[in-house]
Scaffold this motif. Sequence first.
Motif, PDB file in Angstrom:
ATOM      1  N   GLY A  31       0.796  -1.220   0.000  1.00  0.00           N
ATOM      2  CA  GLY A  31       0.000   0.000   0.000  1.00  0.00           C
ATOM      3  C   GLY A  31       0.823   1.262   0.000  1.00  0.00           C
ATOM      4  N   GLU A  34       2.758   1.605  -3.195  1.00  0.00           N
ATOM      5  CA  GLU A  34       1.846   1.592  -4.332  1.00  0.00           C
ATOM      6  C   GLU A  34       2.272   0.557  -5.377  1.00  0.00           C
ATOM      7  OE1 GLU A  34       1.533   5.670  -5.615  1.00  0.00           O
ATOM      8  OE2 GLU A  34       0.617   6.279  -3.714  1.00  0.00           O
ATOM      9  N   ASP A  36       1.831  -3.905  -6.388  1.00  0.00           N
ATOM     10  CA  ASP A  36       0.938  -5.042  -6.187  1.00  0.00           C
ATOM     11  C   ASP A  36       1.516  -5.965  -5.113  1.00  0.00           C
ATOM     12  OD1 ASP A  36       2.480  -7.407  -7.664  1.00  0.00           O
ATOM     13  OD2 ASP A  36       2.630  -5.603  -8.924  1.00  0.00           O
ATOM     14  N   THR A  66       2.345  10.382   2.184  1.00  0.00           N
ATOM     15  CA  THR A  66       1.518   9.647   3.143  1.00  0.00           C
ATOM     16  C   THR A  66       0.791  10.647   4.035  1.00  0.00           C
ATOM     17  OG1 THR A  66       3.147   7.852   3.154  1.00  0.00           O
ATOM     18  CG2 THR A  66       1.523   7.874   4.934  1.00  0.00           C
ATOM     19  N   TYR A 158      -5.430  -1.206   0.992  1.00  0.00           N
ATOM     20  CA  TYR A 158      -4.158  -1.688   0.479  1.00  0.00           C
ATOM     21  C   TYR A 158      -4.355  -3.055  -0.188  1.00  0.00           C
ATOM     22  CZ  TYR A 158      -1.566   1.944   3.030  1.00  0.00           C
ATOM     23  OH  TYR A 158      -1.057   3.142   3.473  1.00  0.00           O
TER      24      TYR A 158
END
Length: 160
Positions: A31, A34, A36, A66, A158
């Motif tokens: 998450g 960013e 997978d 963030t 996420y």
Amino acid sequence: MPRFQEILLVLGQLNYTWTNTESLLIYLIAGLAEVDKETAIVIFLTLNTTRARIELVERLAKLQKTPPDRRRAILTVTDQLTRKAKLRNKYSHCIYSFDESGSSAKTQLMRVFDAKDEIRYGKMEDLDDAEIEKIRSYIFDIREINETIWRLVRQYSYPC
């Protein structure tokens, strides 16, 4: 249950609970970076220590992108995990000894302590009822950290 088996059971629970919870850092990495889940798994497995994995999550959380509330929540959970890692490390890096009956146990730390003009090593400690309760309490705390990480993963959507 004999003391020997009780100790093995509680140490197994500690190890399982810790490993399961540490693996949740994968989702925080995914998450925050960013990426997978598969990429996050590769990153997680490439870092070969708990400390490195936690530091990565903390550094990603501290990036300007963030949001502050998210940063605080993630840094709080990584701080909790870092504090709990001390006991886990102690029991993962020691030798265990039992008396002949298996009812009395000790740990011997596998560390060298340098003093000014001597070294000491192998500090021995009793693994008594109080220490077993401390381990059980840590297991409970780690489970709570696990639940907190899952809550954050869902809250921030996420990758899972």
